[in-house]
Each structure stands twice: as structure tokens, then as C-alpha cells.
Design a protein around this motif. Structure first.
Motif, short mmCIF file in Angstrom:
data_model
loop_
_atom_site.label_atom_id
_atom_site.label_comp_id
_atom_site.label_asym_id
_atom_site.label_seq_id
_atom_site.Cartn_x
_atom_site.Cartn_y
_atom_site.Cartn_z
N GLY A 41 0.65 -1.18 -0.01
CA GLY A 41 -0.05 -0.17 -0.01
C GLY A 41 0.91 0.98 0.01
O GLY A 41 -0.05 2.35 -0.29
N ASP A 42 2.39 1.17 0.42
CA ASP A 42 3.35 2.17 0.40
C ASP A 42 3.28 2.68 -1.16
O ASP A 42 4.02 2.23 -1.97
N TYR A 43 3.66 4.04 -1.35
CA TYR A 43 3.79 5.22 -2.49
C TYR A 43 5.29 5.36 -2.18
O TYR A 43 5.69 5.45 -1.11
N VAL A 44 6.16 4.42 -3.35
CA VAL A 44 7.67 4.73 -2.72
C VAL A 44 8.43 5.18 -4.16
O VAL A 44 7.45 5.83 -5.05
N GLU A 45 9.52 5.52 -4.33
CA GLU A 45 10.23 5.90 -5.64
C GLU A 45 11.37 4.82 -5.41
O GLU A 45 11.14 4.50 -4.16
N TYR A 46 11.71 4.43 -6.35
CA TYR A 46 12.92 3.53 -6.84
C TYR A 46 13.72 3.65 -8.00
O TYR A 46 13.19 4.35 -8.67
N GLU A 47 14.65 2.79 -7.92
CA GLU A 47 15.58 2.73 -9.46
C GLU A 47 15.67 1.62 -9.77
O GLU A 47 15.48 0.87 -8.95
N VAL A 48 15.25 1.49 -11.08
CA VAL A 48 16.07 0.28 -11.73
C VAL A 48 17.00 0.00 -11.39
O VAL A 48 17.86 0.38 -11.84
N GLU A 49 17.24 -1.73 -11.40
CA GLU A 49 18.43 -2.70 -11.61
C GLU A 49 17.91 -3.57 -12.61
O GLU A 49 17.47 -4.15 -12.19
N GLY A 50 18.22 -4.06 -13.69
CA GLY A 50 18.93 -4.72 -14.62
C GLY A 50 17.11 -4.89 -15.21
O GLY A 50 16.42 -3.47 -15.31
N ASN A 51 17.13 -5.52 -15.58
CA ASN A 51 15.25 -5.46 -16.71
C ASN A 51 14.95 -5.38 -15.41
O ASN A 51 13.70 -4.54 -16.28
N ASN A 52 13.63 -6.28 -14.51
CA ASN A 52 12.82 -5.89 -13.76
C ASN A 52 13.21 -5.85 -12.47
O ASN A 52 12.00 -6.32 -11.94
N ASP A 53 14.41 -5.32 -12.52
CA ASP A 53 13.99 -5.31 -11.02
C ASP A 53 14.67 -3.88 -10.47
O ASP A 53 15.21 -2.68 -11.37
N GLY A 54 13.90 -4.04 -8.93
CA GLY A 54 14.82 -2.08 -8.45
C GLY A 54 14.81 -1.93 -7.09
O GLY A 54 14.60 -3.21 -6.50
N ILE A 55 15.52 -1.02 -6.97
CA ILE A 55 15.61 -0.76 -5.06
C ILE A 55 14.67 0.50 -4.81
O ILE A 55 15.08 1.61 -5.58
N ILE A 56 14.20 -0.10 -3.77
CA ILE A 56 13.48 1.49 -3.28
C ILE A 56 13.53 2.15 -2.68
O ILE A 56 14.53 1.95 -1.75
N THR A 57 14.24 3.30 -2.83
CA THR A 57 14.74 4.48 -2.71
C THR A 57 13.66 5.33 -0.80
O THR A 57 14.77 6.08 -0.15
N ASN A 58 12.89 5.32 -1.26
CA ASN A 58 12.23 6.34 -0.30
C ASN A 58 10.50 5.88 -0.26
O ASN A 58 9.85 5.20 -0.84
N ILE A 59 10.14 6.16 0.34
CA ILE A 59 8.14 5.91 0.86
C ILE A 59 8.06 7.02 1.13
O ILE A 59 8.77 8.17 2.58
N LEU A 60 7.04 7.31 0.37
CA LEU A 60 6.49 8.67 0.77
C LEU A 60 5.42 8.10 1.02
O LEU A 60 5.18 7.47 2.54
N GLU A 61 5.05 9.96 2.29
CA GLU A 61 4.52 9.99 2.91
C GLU A 61 2.53 9.42 3.36
O GLU A 61 2.36 8.99 2.40
N ARG A 62 2.63 8.52 4.79
CA ARG A 62 1.57 7.55 4.36
C ARG A 62 0.65 8.00 5.29
O ARG A 62 0.91 9.63 6.03
N GLN A 63 -0.54 7.90 4.86
CA GLN A 63 -2.04 8.39 5.17
C GLN A 63 -2.38 7.72 6.45
O GLN A 63 -2.86 8.30 7.62
N ASN A 64 -2.54 6.26 6.59
CA ASN A 64 -2.71 5.96 7.57
C ASN A 64 -1.44 4.86 8.03
O ASN A 64 -1.23 4.17 6.56
N GLU A 65 -1.36 3.68 9.08
CA GLU A 65 -0.87 2.05 8.47
C GLU A 65 -1.52 1.42 9.97
O GLU A 65 -1.67 1.90 10.59
N LEU A 66 -1.45 0.10 8.86
CA LEU A 66 -2.25 -0.86 9.93
C LEU A 66 -0.82 -1.38 10.79
O LEU A 66 0.13 -1.95 9.82
#
Length: 293
Positions: A41-66
Motif C-alpha cells: 500500500g506504500d507509495y514509493v520511489e525506486y531505482e531500476v536495476e537490471g531488467n525487472n528489478d529495482g531498489i526502493i529508495t524512498n517511502i512517501l508519506e503515509r495516510q495511515n498504517e495498520l
């Protein structure tokens, strides 16, 4: 920097949807060092590595979390409550409603097993339904393998991110199976001796359904008030909160204070007695809570 939403988490991988594409990502090591866990459910920023892989670099501010299920940015919860076996329980329902209100998650109440009710029980449930709808809550009724269930729920699901929650053993998994047959979730068998269902949840995934997203695993089956302060409790009872502006004292707890609009409304029966009694019980529970340091 690409952006997307985590739709599934499994074995240390996060599956991020970006438009039409799913990217398999890992979290940055710095998240672990800071004790931060990316959530479905997190909205994130990521960098692509390889064909279909990536690294999540930042988690955007959450409305809430359970916590159960571990999911973020939830709009609403469908509270699944049985009308029979187990019997409809207003104090448990109010406990769920209060905690969801505190998380700013919109509750929808789904009453199950309505096909098992006799005429007298149907009248009793109709009365409760009218009372909760008067407060402003949406209620729907269903039964096992209800062919119209998705049709009833579709308008409520559109454009929203939804989780299911509610009593153990009331058919949360069965309800998910009915609206999403492809899931084939294991359904817990009610223990006659305990009146409780067996725990049968799995990893969490957000699945597209009826123009919205729904978590494919039922959530919490019990709630506590660890994150609610006694001064905030009135806000979690919408009908009490709207009246509290008429109280003589700001911060009125509706106990023994003079000229309390809430107590007056209870006496006038414009507020249901059982709702006020549940408020007092929850307030006592919060007051008796051990202080956190």
C-alpha cells in the motif's frame, strides 16, 4: 526517479506497480538500519536495476498504517459481523469502530448469516441497523454464498483501498472467497467449544476488484486502545462528537461535568444508551491503562 505502489510483499521482495508494469524490488539497507519497513500500500520511489528489478529508495508519506494486516494508505475497512453464531455483539462492533475512527479509516459494516435469523431476530437486527445508519454508518447484509454480494459491494469498493476486519469465525475468508473466487482462501472452521475461528491468514497483497483495491487477507480480529488518549475518545463516536460542541466545558469527558450536551442527549434518548455505556467503558479502559514511557 520512478514512482509506484507496493501491491505485494513476499520473502523480502516488494512488488511495485508502476502503470502497467510490476517491478520486483528490495528495500534500501538504510530502511533496516532505521527500523523502517516498507508496507503493502506504500507509495514509493525506486531505482531500476537490471531488467525487472529495482531498489526502493524512498517511502512517501503515509495516510495511515495498520499492523494486522501490515498495510498502509487504507481508505476503508469492511467490518464483517455475524448476526448469529456468534450473536451480533454491539460492544465488540463499537470497539472496532472506535479504533478505525482513530486511524481515520472509514468503516462499512457487513452483517453476515442473515439467512439464519428467525422473524424476531430479524426485527432486532433491523433496529440495530437503523440506529447505526442514523449515526452515519453504511451497513450491508449478506449470507453464505450470496450470489448478489459483489453487486452489493461493488459501489462501495470503487476507487478505494479496502481491508476486511471483524470477529473471528464470522466468515471473513468465506466472504473474500465469494467476491474473489480465484483466491480460494482457506476458511477457518468455527470451534463449537470456543466459538472462535482458527487463524488462517497469509501474506498480504492488494488485488484490483470492482475499480478499487482490496487486501486479499482478512485483518485484525481484536483491537485495543493503546494509541487513543481519553481526550480523543469522543471524536471516535461521531454522534457524541457532534453534540460535544454544546457542552459547557471544553474537553468535557461526559462523566460528571455540569451542562453536558451528551448526557442530556442520552437522557432524551437521542443518543442510544448502549453507545454511551460503551463510551464510558472504553474511557475507563483508557484511564486504567498503564502509562507508556
Amino acid at each position: 526517479m520512478a514512482k509506484g505502489q507496493i501491491r505485494k510483499a513476499l520473502s523480502g521482495f516488494y512488488y511495485v506497480q508502476d502503470g502497467e508494469h510490476f517491478i520486483q524490488c528490495r528495500g534500501r539497507g538504510v530502511f533496516r538500519n532505521k527500523g523502517i519497513t516498507p508496507l503493502v500500500g506504500d507509495y514509493v520511489e525506486y531505482e531500476v536495476e537490471g531488467n525487472n528489478d529495482g531498489i526502493i529508495t524512498n517511502i512517501l508519506e503515509r495516510q495511515n498504517e495498520l499492523v494486522r494486516p501490515p498495510v498502509a494508505n487504507i481508505d476503508q475497512a469492511i467490518l464483517v459481523f455475524s448476526t448469529k453464531e456468534p450473536a451480533f455483539n454491539t460492544i465488540l462492533l463499537d470497539r472496532f469502530l472506535v479504533v478505525l475512527e482513530s486511524f481515520q479509516v472509514h468503516p462499512i459494516i457487513c452483517l453476515t448469516k442473515t439467512d439464519l435469523l428467525n422473524d424476531e431476530e430479524k426485527q432486532k437486527i433491523a433496529k440495530y441497523r437503523a440506529e447505526y445508519e442514523a449515526i452515519g454508518y453504511t451497513m450491508i447484509e449478506t449470507y453464505k454464498e450470496d450470489p448478489n454480494l459483489l453487486e452489493k459491494m461493488a459501489p462501495l469498493l470503487k476507487g478505494k483501498t479496502t481491508v476486511l476486519a471483524g470477529q473471528s469465525g464470522v466468515g471473513k475468508s468465506s466472504l473474500l472467497n465469494t467476491i474473489m473466487p480465484s483466491l480460494a482462501l482457506k476458511t477457518g472452521i468455527i470451534s463449537e467449544a470456543l466459538g472462535r475461528g482458527k487463524h488462517t491468514t497469509r501474506h498480504v497483497e492488494l488485488i484490483e476488484l470492482a475499480g478499487g483495491l482490496i487486501a486479499d487477507t482478512p485483518g485484525f480480529s481484536s483491537f485495543d486502545f493503546d494509541t487513543i488518549e481519553k481526550e480523543e475518545l469522543t471524536q471516535c463516536f461521531p454522534e457524541l462528537f457532534s453534540l460535544s460542541e454544546g457542552c459547557k466545558f471544553r474537553g468535557c469527558l461526559h462523566l460528571k461535568e455540569p451542562k453536558c450536551a451528551v448526557k442530556l442527549a442520552v437522557e432524551d434518548r437521542t443518543v442510544e444508551q448502549y453507545r454511551y455505556e460503551h463510551y464510558l467503558q472504553f474511557l475507563q479502559e483508557i484511564t486504567d491503562r498503564k502509562p507508556r514511557y
